[in-house]
Design a protein around this motif. Structure first.
Motif, PDB file in Angstrom:
ATOM      1  N   THR A  57      -0.777  -2.424   1.595  1.00  0.00           N
ATOM      2  CA  THR A  57      -1.337  -1.078   1.547  1.00  0.00           C
ATOM      3  C   THR A  57      -1.791  -0.813   0.117  1.00  0.00           C
ATOM      4  O   THR A  57      -1.077  -1.089  -0.837  1.00  0.00           O
ATOM      5  CB  THR A  57      -0.291  -0.038   1.987  1.00  0.00           C
ATOM      6  OG1 THR A  57       0.189  -0.407   3.280  1.00  0.00           O
ATOM      7  CG2 THR A  57      -0.900   1.353   2.055  1.00  0.00           C
ATOM      8  N   PRO A  59      -2.540   0.868  -3.339  1.00  0.00           N
ATOM      9  CA  PRO A  59      -1.951   1.972  -4.104  1.00  0.00           C
ATOM     10  C   PRO A  59      -2.957   3.081  -4.472  1.00  0.00           C
ATOM     11  O   PRO A  59      -2.575   4.235  -4.597  1.00  0.00           O
ATOM     12  CB  PRO A  59      -1.390   1.301  -5.357  1.00  0.00           C
ATOM     13  CG  PRO A  59      -2.021  -0.042  -5.418  1.00  0.00           C
ATOM     14  CD  PRO A  59      -2.444  -0.414  -4.030  1.00  0.00           C
ATOM     15  N   ILE A  62      -3.067   5.287  -1.407  1.00  0.00           N
ATOM     16  CA  ILE A  62      -1.831   6.082  -1.360  1.00  0.00           C
ATOM     17  C   ILE A  62      -1.933   7.248  -2.341  1.00  0.00           C
ATOM     18  O   ILE A  62      -1.596   8.387  -2.006  1.00  0.00           O
ATOM     19  CB  ILE A  62      -0.599   5.195  -1.639  1.00  0.00           C
ATOM     20  CG1 ILE A  62      -0.371   4.241  -0.455  1.00  0.00           C
ATOM     21  CG2 ILE A  62       0.641   6.053  -1.894  1.00  0.00           C
ATOM     22  CD1 ILE A  62       0.673   3.184  -0.695  1.00  0.00           C
ATOM     23  N   ASP A  66      -2.028  11.201  -1.467  1.00  0.00           N
ATOM     24  CA  ASP A  66      -0.971  12.021  -2.056  1.00  0.00           C
ATOM     25  C   ASP A  66      -1.550  13.290  -2.697  1.00  0.00           C
ATOM     26  O   ASP A  66      -0.926  14.349  -2.651  1.00  0.00           O
ATOM     27  CB  ASP A  66      -0.195  11.197  -3.087  1.00  0.00           C
ATOM     28  CG  ASP A  66       1.038  11.924  -3.589  1.00  0.00           C
ATOM     29  OD1 ASP A  66       1.871  12.327  -2.747  1.00  0.00           O
ATOM     30  OD2 ASP A  66       1.152  12.106  -4.818  1.00  0.00           O
ATOM     31  N   ASP A  71       1.566  11.747   2.742  1.00  0.00           N
ATOM     32  CA  ASP A  71       2.371  10.630   2.273  1.00  0.00           C
ATOM     33  C   ASP A  71       2.100   9.403   3.134  1.00  0.00           C
ATOM     34  O   ASP A  71       2.427   9.387   4.324  1.00  0.00           O
ATOM     35  CB  ASP A  71       3.855  11.006   2.338  1.00  0.00           C
ATOM     36  CG  ASP A  71       4.766   9.885   1.866  1.00  0.00           C
ATOM     37  OD1 ASP A  71       4.273   8.851   1.364  1.00  0.00           O
ATOM     38  OD2 ASP A  71       5.999  10.037   2.012  1.00  0.00           O
ATOM     39  N   THR A  73       3.096   6.259   1.992  1.00  0.00           N
ATOM     40  CA  THR A  73       3.868   5.187   1.354  1.00  0.00           C
ATOM     41  C   THR A  73       4.593   4.291   2.356  1.00  0.00           C
ATOM     42  O   THR A  73       4.898   3.146   2.034  1.00  0.00           O
ATOM     43  CB  THR A  73       4.903   5.763   0.363  1.00  0.00           C
ATOM     44  OG1 THR A  73       5.756   6.688   1.061  1.00  0.00           O
ATOM     45  CG2 THR A  73       4.227   6.462  -0.806  1.00  0.00           C
ATOM     46  N   ARG A  74       4.858   4.787   3.554  1.00  0.00           N
ATOM     47  CA  ARG A  74       5.597   3.978   4.526  1.00  0.00           C
ATOM     48  C   ARG A  74       4.685   3.136   5.413  1.00  0.00           C
ATOM     49  O   ARG A  74       5.169   2.368   6.251  1.00  0.00           O
ATOM     50  CB  ARG A  74       6.491   4.881   5.374  1.00  0.00           C
ATOM     51  CG  ARG A  74       7.550   5.547   4.513  1.00  0.00           C
ATOM     52  CD  ARG A  74       8.796   5.981   5.231  1.00  0.00           C
ATOM     53  NE  ARG A  74       8.649   6.383   6.601  1.00  0.00           N
ATOM     54  CZ  ARG A  74       8.976   7.591   7.067  1.00  0.00           C
ATOM     55  NH1 ARG A  74       9.432   8.502   6.263  1.00  0.00           N
ATOM     56  NH2 ARG A  74       8.841   7.855   8.345  1.00  0.00           N
ATOM     57  N   ARG A  76       2.667   0.200   6.843  1.00  0.00           N
ATOM     58  CA  ARG A  76       2.689  -1.255   6.725  1.00  0.00           C
ATOM     59  C   ARG A  76       1.493  -1.793   7.505  1.00  0.00           C
ATOM     60  O   ARG A  76       1.403  -1.573   8.715  1.00  0.00           O
ATOM     61  CB  ARG A  76       3.986  -1.849   7.278  1.00  0.00           C
ATOM     62  CG  ARG A  76       5.235  -1.416   6.532  1.00  0.00           C
ATOM     63  CD  ARG A  76       5.241  -1.960   5.097  1.00  0.00           C
ATOM     64  NE  ARG A  76       6.276  -1.369   4.287  1.00  0.00           N
ATOM     65  CZ  ARG A  76       6.100  -0.382   3.395  1.00  0.00           C
ATOM     66  NH1 ARG A  76       4.902   0.151   3.237  1.00  0.00           N
ATOM     67  NH2 ARG A  76       7.077   0.080   2.673  1.00  0.00           N
TER      68      ARG A  76
END
Length: 156
Positions: A57, A59, A62, A66, A71, A73-74, A76
């Motif tokens: 993923t 960054p 993300i 954000d 969010d 971040t989880r 996959r």
């Protein structure tokens, strides 16, 4: 007296399940999934998948999500085959964000009854030599474009 020719343009039915597809499920389709879940996750089943595996993923995506309170971040990344093995491919609508994903989705329609829409979406990872801020701006543009289209397409 009834009209001799009833309305012939079919009404778009409400989408109950949507799959976003891209090349690696690390940037565009991952962002689309996160955005759609944030706005429609209670009324529409949302997933995403890639044609190929191998990318983590991103960054930058993300960070761009954000900024608007989403969010991711989880997340996959997963391939279309992994998703099929995991839960099957029972979607009303497949939205593809890259040419490769669109061709793969059209192949899937030989065995599943889903509508397919192609939303050409630029790949922000191509700006490797740009400054951090220029790269982040490209991700923001993708995020904002997807947000606008998702809100318009999935609203009930």
């Amino acid at each position: 007296m009834a009209e001799p020719f009833p309305e012939t343009t079919p009404k778009k039915r409400r989408v109950q399940s949507v799959l976003f597809m891209c090349n690696y499920n690390a940037v565009r389709s991952a962002a689309a999934e996160a955005i759609a879940r944030a706005y429609f996750g209670k009324s529409t089943y949302v997933q995403s998948a890639g044609v190929r595996s191998g990318e983590p993923t991103d960054p930058f995506m993300i960070a761009a999500l954000d900024e608007i309170g989403i969010d991711a971040t989880r997340h996959r990344p997963r391939t279309i085959e992994e998703l099929e093995d995991w839960e099957g491919l029972n979607f009303d609508l497949i939205i593809t964000l890259s040419p490769e994903a669109h061709h793969r989705a059209l192949d899937l329609t030989h065995t599943i009854a889903a509508d397919v829409e192609y939303w050409p979406t630029p790949d922000p990872t191509l700006l490797q030599d740009a400054s951090r801020e220029q790269r982040l701006d490209a991700y923001r543009d993708v995020r904002d474009g997807l947000t606008q289209r998702i809100k318009a397409r999935l609203k009930t």
